[in-house]
Design an enzyme around this catalytic site. Structure first.
Site, PDB file in Angstrom:
ATOM      1  N   LYS A  96      33.140  41.291  28.863  1.00  0.00           N
ATOM      2  CA  LYS A  96      34.111  41.051  29.930  1.00  0.00           C
ATOM      3  C   LYS A  96      35.031  42.266  29.994  1.00  0.00           C
ATOM      4  CE  LYS A  96      38.200  38.327  31.020  1.00  0.00           C
ATOM      5  NZ  LYS A  96      39.088  37.225  30.577  1.00  0.00           N
ATOM      6  N   GLY A 157      47.326  32.707  32.158  1.00  0.00           N
ATOM      7  CA  GLY A 157      48.227  31.842  31.413  1.00  0.00           C
ATOM      8  C   GLY A 157      49.226  31.055  32.229  1.00  0.00           C
ATOM      9  N   ALA A 183      41.046  32.748  34.596  1.00  0.00           N
ATOM     10  CA  ALA A 183      42.505  32.885  34.517  1.00  0.00           C
ATOM     11  C   ALA A 183      43.212  31.977  35.523  1.00  0.00           C
ATOM     12  CB  ALA A 183      42.963  34.331  34.713  1.00  0.00           C
ATOM     13  N   GLY A 184      44.253  31.329  35.026  1.00  0.00           N
ATOM     14  CA  GLY A 184      45.110  30.510  35.876  1.00  0.00           C
ATOM     15  C   GLY A 184      44.716  29.053  35.993  1.00  0.00           C
ATOM     16  N   ASN A 205      40.910  29.281  28.582  1.00  0.00           N
ATOM     17  CA  ASN A 205      41.335  29.241  27.187  1.00  0.00           C
ATOM     18  C   ASN A 205      42.619  28.439  27.043  1.00  0.00           C
ATOM     19  OD1 ASN A 205      41.765  31.780  24.557  1.00  0.00           O
ATOM     20  ND2 ASN A 205      42.048  29.605  24.503  1.00  0.00           N
ATOM     21  N   THR A 206      43.715  28.945  27.621  1.00  0.00           N
ATOM     22  CA  THR A 206      45.027  28.339  27.430  1.00  0.00           C
ATOM     23  C   THR A 206      45.074  26.889  27.881  1.00  0.00           C
ATOM     24  OG1 THR A 206      46.005  30.524  27.803  1.00  0.00           O
ATOM     25  CG2 THR A 206      47.492  28.646  27.874  1.00  0.00           C
TER      26      THR A 206
END
Length: 255
Positions: A96, A157, A183-184, A205-206
């Site tokens: 990535k 995040g 992301a997001g 992830n988050t």
């Protein structure tokens, strides 16, 4: 199941491995997600400094497609160097490419990303660039030869979900390589939404590691992504601006 390059992905959920409370929670969340692709920041590994901890020490990486990222890179040169470290360590099935251009928003630098992808493709990597939802850049990278594009839903995040549905839809519609929304994503609803638009997969992830119960959230994300994909394949009804009865009007003559 779908393919990126010559790799077969059994799950449309690609899971990040950072920020978990402990290794046990991380392991159980991975299990609950049923993913076969794990992504991680090379800078967090002990690949070049054995004094650093190894956050994946308790995971049998042979069971997964390893998907390192070049997080912390701010130039193409740095991203290439990080990719080479991962490759030489034998934990780089695909890469990535993440080159950050702004410290406040953590938005990717399109110019450095393009240059890094160009070199890594020449060196034989399976390349998946992380990008903003820039329709033109996505197409230019596809023309360059990348194996997937990874547009963000919203900044890393933030958990804000999809900020620009129109651009994301254009990227998905016009792409001939897999589109992984990255992301997001904050909830299974966000993940389902992206999949309903036609995305091939979700990297997150988050949203899992930061949840009150990461293991349950990993399962919820798995189910949300599955539901979104089924919805996309089934084809939703068109949006209308006038009401339309769902019951037949025949047989009302006696009223």
């Amino acid at each position: 199941m779908f393919k990126i390059g010559n790799l077969e992905l059994q799950s449309r959920l690609l899971l990040g491995t950072g920020k978990f409370e402990n290794e046990d929670v991380q392991t159980e969340a991975i299990k609950a997600s049923e993913t076969n692709v794990l992504t991680f920041a090379v800078r967090r590994m002990n690949l070049y400094d054995k004094n650093l901890p190894n956050p994946l020490a308790n995971i049998n990486l042979k069971d997964f497609i390893t998907f390192p990222n070049t997080a912390s890179a701010k130039t193409a040169e740095e991203a290439i160097r990080i990719a080479e470290i991962a490759k030489h360590a034998g934990v780089c099935d695909m890469i990535k490419v993440e080159v950050i251009g702004d410290d406040e928003t953590l938005l990717p630098d399109p110019f450095e990303t393009y240059e890094a992808c160009k070199v890594l493709l020449e060196r034989g990597y399976i390349v998946c660039p992380y990008i903003s939802n820039d329709v033109v850049l996505a197409k230019r990278l596809e023309d360059l030869g990348v194996h997937a594009v990874m547009p963000l839903a919203s900044p890393i995040g933030t958990g804000r979900g999809i900020n620009n549905q129109l651009n994301l839809s254009y990227i998905i519609k016009n792409s001939n390589v897999p589109v992984i929304v990255d992301a997001g994503i904050g909830s299974p609803k966000d993940a389902c939404h992206a999949m309903e638009l036609g995305a091939d997969g979700i990297l997150l992830n988050t949203a899992v590691s930061g949840a009150k119960d990461p293991v349950k959230m990993a399962e919820a994300m798995k189910l949300g992504i599955h539901a979104g994909r089924l919805s996309y394949e089934a084809g939703r009804i068109p949006v209308k601006y006038t009401a339309q009865a769902s019951s037949p009007t025949e047989g009302l003559g006696f009223l």
